[in-house]
Design a protein around this motif. Structure first.
Motif, PDB file in Angstrom:
ATOM      1  N   THR A 190      53.789  83.823 108.357  1.00  9.14           N
ATOM      2  CA  THR A 190      54.908  83.014 107.884  1.00  9.14           C
ATOM      3  C   THR A 190      55.579  82.390 109.100  1.00  9.14           C
ATOM      4  O   THR A 190      56.029  83.100 110.007  1.00  9.14           O
ATOM      5  CB  THR A 190      55.926  83.857 107.098  1.00  9.14           C
ATOM      6  OG1 THR A 190      55.271  84.439 105.971  1.00  9.14           O
ATOM      7  CG2 THR A 190      57.065  82.981 106.590  1.00  9.14           C
ATOM      8  N   LEU A 191      55.616  81.064 109.120  1.00  9.24           N
ATOM      9  CA  LEU A 191      56.194  80.317 110.226  1.00  9.24           C
ATOM     10  C   LEU A 191      57.536  79.743 109.779  1.00  9.24           C
ATOM     11  O   LEU A 191      57.715  79.397 108.610  1.00  9.24           O
ATOM     12  CB  LEU A 191      55.250  79.191 110.658  1.00  9.24           C
ATOM     13  CG  LEU A 191      53.841  79.645 111.052  1.00  9.24           C
ATOM     14  CD1 LEU A 191      52.934  78.436 111.285  1.00  9.24           C
ATOM     15  CD2 LEU A 191      53.877  80.530 112.302  1.00  9.24           C
ATOM     16  N   PHE A 192      58.460  79.626 110.720  1.00  8.67           N
ATOM     17  CA  PHE A 192      59.820  79.197 110.390  1.00  8.67           C
ATOM     18  C   PHE A 192      60.178  77.927 111.160  1.00  8.67           C
ATOM     19  O   PHE A 192      59.882  77.807 112.349  1.00  8.67           O
ATOM     20  CB  PHE A 192      60.807  80.319 110.726  1.00  8.67           C
ATOM     21  CG  PHE A 192      60.538  81.585 109.952  1.00  8.67           C
ATOM     22  CD1 PHE A 192      61.021  81.738 108.658  1.00  8.67           C
ATOM     23  CD2 PHE A 192      59.774  82.600 110.517  1.00  8.67           C
ATOM     24  CE1 PHE A 192      60.753  82.902 107.940  1.00  8.67           C
ATOM     25  CE2 PHE A 192      59.506  83.760 109.802  1.00  8.67           C
ATOM     26  CZ  PHE A 192      59.994  83.905 108.518  1.00  8.67           C
ATOM     27  N   PHE A 193      60.841  77.006 110.448  1.00 10.72           N
ATOM     28  CA  PHE A 193      61.164  75.713 111.043  1.00 10.72           C
ATOM     29  C   PHE A 193      62.596  75.302 110.736  1.00 10.72           C
ATOM     30  O   PHE A 193      63.095  75.497 109.628  1.00 10.72           O
ATOM     31  CB  PHE A 193      60.216  74.627 110.509  1.00 10.72           C
ATOM     32  CG  PHE A 193      58.781  74.859 110.875  1.00 10.72           C
ATOM     33  CD1 PHE A 193      58.287  74.401 112.085  1.00 10.72           C
ATOM     34  CD2 PHE A 193      57.939  75.563 110.023  1.00 10.72           C
ATOM     35  CE1 PHE A 193      56.967  74.634 112.441  1.00 10.72           C
ATOM     36  CE2 PHE A 193      56.617  75.790 110.366  1.00 10.72           C
ATOM     37  CZ  PHE A 193      56.130  75.323 111.578  1.00 10.72           C
ATOM     38  N   LYS A 194      63.209  74.711 111.735  1.00  9.29           N
ATOM     39  CA  LYS A 194      64.490  74.033 111.563  1.00  9.29           C
ATOM     40  C   LYS A 194      64.204  72.537 111.484  1.00  9.29           C
ATOM     41  O   LYS A 194      63.443  72.005 112.294  1.00  9.29           O
ATOM     42  CB  LYS A 194      65.402  74.335 112.758  1.00  9.29           C
ATOM     43  CG  LYS A 194      66.766  73.657 112.701  1.00  9.29           C
ATOM     44  CD  LYS A 194      67.569  74.048 113.953  1.00  9.29           C
ATOM     45  CE  LYS A 194      68.909  73.366 114.000  1.00  9.29           C
ATOM     46  NZ  LYS A 194      69.669  73.750 115.218  1.00  9.29           N
ATOM     47  N   THR A 195      64.797  71.846 110.525  1.00  8.95           N
ATOM     48  CA  THR A 195      64.595  70.413 110.368  1.00  8.95           C
ATOM     49  C   THR A 195      65.952  69.709 110.398  1.00  8.95           C
ATOM     50  O   THR A 195      67.006  70.345 110.422  1.00  8.95           O
ATOM     51  CB  THR A 195      63.861  70.080 109.058  1.00  8.95           C
ATOM     52  OG1 THR A 195      64.781  70.170 107.956  1.00  8.95           O
ATOM     53  CG2 THR A 195      62.692  71.008 108.810  1.00  8.95           C
ATOM     54  N   CYS A 249      54.199  64.654 116.613  1.00  6.16           N
ATOM     55  CA  CYS A 249      54.383  66.043 116.164  1.00  6.16           C
ATOM     56  C   CYS A 249      55.523  66.253 115.180  1.00  6.16           C
ATOM     57  O   CYS A 249      55.587  67.293 114.539  1.00  6.16           O
ATOM     58  CB  CYS A 249      54.566  66.961 117.364  1.00  6.16           C
ATOM     59  SG  CYS A 249      56.024  66.607 118.377  1.00  6.16           S
ATOM     60  N   GLY A 250      56.455  65.275 115.051  1.00  3.14           N
ATOM     61  CA  GLY A 250      57.594  65.520 114.188  1.00  3.14           C
ATOM     62  C   GLY A 250      58.358  66.752 114.658  1.00  3.14           C
ATOM     63  O   GLY A 250      58.532  66.967 115.858  1.00  3.14           O
ATOM     64  N   TYR A 251      58.782  67.598 113.723  1.00  2.00           N
ATOM     65  CA  TYR A 251      59.514  68.805 114.138  1.00  2.00           C
ATOM     66  C   TYR A 251      58.588  69.975 114.453  1.00  2.00           C
ATOM     67  O   TYR A 251      59.041  71.106 114.639  1.00  2.00           O
ATOM     68  CB  TYR A 251      60.601  69.189 113.129  1.00  2.00           C
ATOM     69  CG  TYR A 251      60.165  69.352 111.695  1.00  2.00           C
ATOM     70  CD1 TYR A 251      59.627  70.543 111.234  1.00  2.00           C
ATOM     71  CD2 TYR A 251      60.321  68.310 110.779  1.00  2.00           C
ATOM     72  CE1 TYR A 251      59.248  70.700 109.918  1.00  2.00           C
ATOM     73  CE2 TYR A 251      59.953  68.449 109.457  1.00  2.00           C
ATOM     74  CZ  TYR A 251      59.412  69.650 109.022  1.00  2.00           C
ATOM     75  OH  TYR A 251      59.038  69.801 107.707  1.00  2.00           O
ATOM     76  N   GLU A 300      62.549  73.926 119.768  1.00  2.00           N
ATOM     77  CA  GLU A 300      63.273  75.035 119.134  1.00  2.00           C
ATOM     78  C   GLU A 300      62.363  75.796 118.174  1.00  2.00           C
ATOM     79  O   GLU A 300      62.408  77.034 118.104  1.00  2.00           O
ATOM     80  CB  GLU A 300      64.493  74.496 118.397  1.00  2.00           C
ATOM     81  CG  GLU A 300      65.371  75.582 117.819  1.00  2.00           C
ATOM     82  CD  GLU A 300      66.722  75.080 117.323  1.00  2.00           C
ATOM     83  OE1 GLU A 300      67.341  75.796 116.514  1.00  2.00           O
ATOM     84  OE2 GLU A 300      67.142  73.982 117.727  1.00  2.00           O
ATOM     85  N   ASN A 301      61.503  75.075 117.441  1.00  2.00           N
ATOM     86  CA  ASN A 301      60.631  75.732 116.465  1.00  2.00           C
ATOM     87  C   ASN A 301      59.515  76.531 117.133  1.00  2.00           C
ATOM     88  O   ASN A 301      59.070  77.546 116.591  1.00  2.00           O
ATOM     89  CB  ASN A 301      60.093  74.709 115.476  1.00  2.00           C
ATOM     90  CG  ASN A 301      61.176  74.237 114.518  1.00  2.00           C
ATOM     91  OD1 ASN A 301      62.080  74.997 114.159  1.00  2.00           O
ATOM     92  ND2 ASN A 301      61.109  72.977 114.104  1.00  2.00           N
ATOM     93  N   LEU A 302      59.073  76.100 118.294  1.00  4.01           N
ATOM     94  CA  LEU A 302      58.150  76.941 119.061  1.00  4.01           C
ATOM     95  C   LEU A 302      58.822  78.262 119.419  1.00  4.01           C
ATOM     96  O   LEU A 302      58.236  79.334 119.256  1.00  4.01           O
ATOM     97  CB  LEU A 302      57.716  76.205 120.336  1.00  4.01           C
ATOM     98  CG  LEU A 302      56.658  75.117 120.167  1.00  4.01           C
ATOM     99  CD1 LEU A 302      56.648  74.199 121.381  1.00  4.01           C
ATOM    100  CD2 LEU A 302      55.266  75.724 119.951  1.00  4.01           C
ATOM    101  N   GLN A 303      60.065  78.186 119.901  1.00  2.35           N
ATOM    102  CA  GLN A 303      60.793  79.398 120.275  1.00  2.35           C
ATOM    103  C   GLN A 303      61.028  80.301 119.066  1.00  2.35           C
ATOM    104  O   GLN A 303      60.906  81.526 119.170  1.00  2.35           O
ATOM    105  CB  GLN A 303      62.129  79.020 120.909  1.00  2.35           C
ATOM    106  CG  GLN A 303      61.985  78.326 122.260  1.00  2.35           C
ATOM    107  CD  GLN A 303      63.300  77.835 122.821  1.00  2.35           C
ATOM    108  OE1 GLN A 303      64.328  77.845 122.144  1.00  2.35           O
ATOM    109  NE2 GLN A 303      63.283  77.387 124.068  1.00  2.35           N
TER     110      GLN A 303
END
Length: 204
Positions: free
Chosen positions: A30-35, A73-75, A106-109
């Motif tokens: 499960t991967l998490f993203f801020k948009t 890459c977008g976000y 930020e999403n990599l982190q």
């Protein structure tokens, strides 16, 4: 004042921030993203990207050694997802949109991953070669931009390097197939799913 017609391929979006949190189940993780506003598909992972990632994952073992490029890459969905498959492999993420790049970092982190994140207008300023280039082209940027993303990929691939691209049939997949064939001398339709085509060409 914000331009209501501002697009996600704008270098410096002026849209008022509208942060959201989304998650994505990919390859058992499960991967998490801020948009945010001013980036592509801020409310959800778009279907074309899902189809592209599932297809690249299926063919991941066929990618030669070397770095992977997430072009536009977008976000950060594609780059983060592919990095999660093999955190040891080098990966570069590029976009013209500075807001997208900040979110990608930020999403990599957030997912405890790392990659090189660079501002680039298509291939401008990119040095070296990539084992694979993965792209969900920004159709609204126009045919010229999409064609350049596809056909100029060959100059940034070593022998055996691949480009993977996803496009909808109604938004230019047949034209993209012809352009890739002209540039590479080969093209495969790896997957068809609800009107989306995943195309692959290999530098011989």
């Amino acid at each position: 004042m914000t331009d209501k017609n501002e697009q996600y391929f704008t270098a410096e979006p002026s849209s008022q921030h509208d942060y959201q949190e989304i998650s994505f189940d990919f390859s058992g993780k499960t991967l998490f993203f801020k948009t945010d506003a001013g980036v592509f598909s801020k409310n959800r992972i778009d279907y074309g990207t899902r189809v592209l990632l599932d297809c690249v994952a299926d063919h991941y073992s066929e990618i030669r050694s070397g770095s992977i490029l997430d072009l536009g890459c977008g976000y950060g969905v594609v780059g983060v997802a592919l990095k999660s498959l093999d955190p040891r492999r080098e990966l570069t993420m590029t976009d013209v949109n500075l807001r997208s790049l900040a979110l990608s970092k930020e999403n990599l982190q957030r997912n405890q991953l790392d990659a090189e994140v660079l501002q680039s207008n298509i291939y401008d300023g990119l040095n070296g070669e990539f084992a694979a280039i993965v792209v969900n082209p920004p159709i609204r940027a126009g045919k010229q931009v999409v064609t350049k993303m596809l056909t100029e990929a060959r100059e940034h691939l070593p022998s055996g390097g691949m480009i993977f691209a996803v496009l909808q049939k109604k938004q230019g997949a047949p034209s993209a197939e012809k352009n890739l064939m002209a540039a590479f001398g080969n093209v495969e339709i790896l997957k068809r799913d609800k009107g989306y085509y995943v195309l692959r060409s290999t530098k011989q």
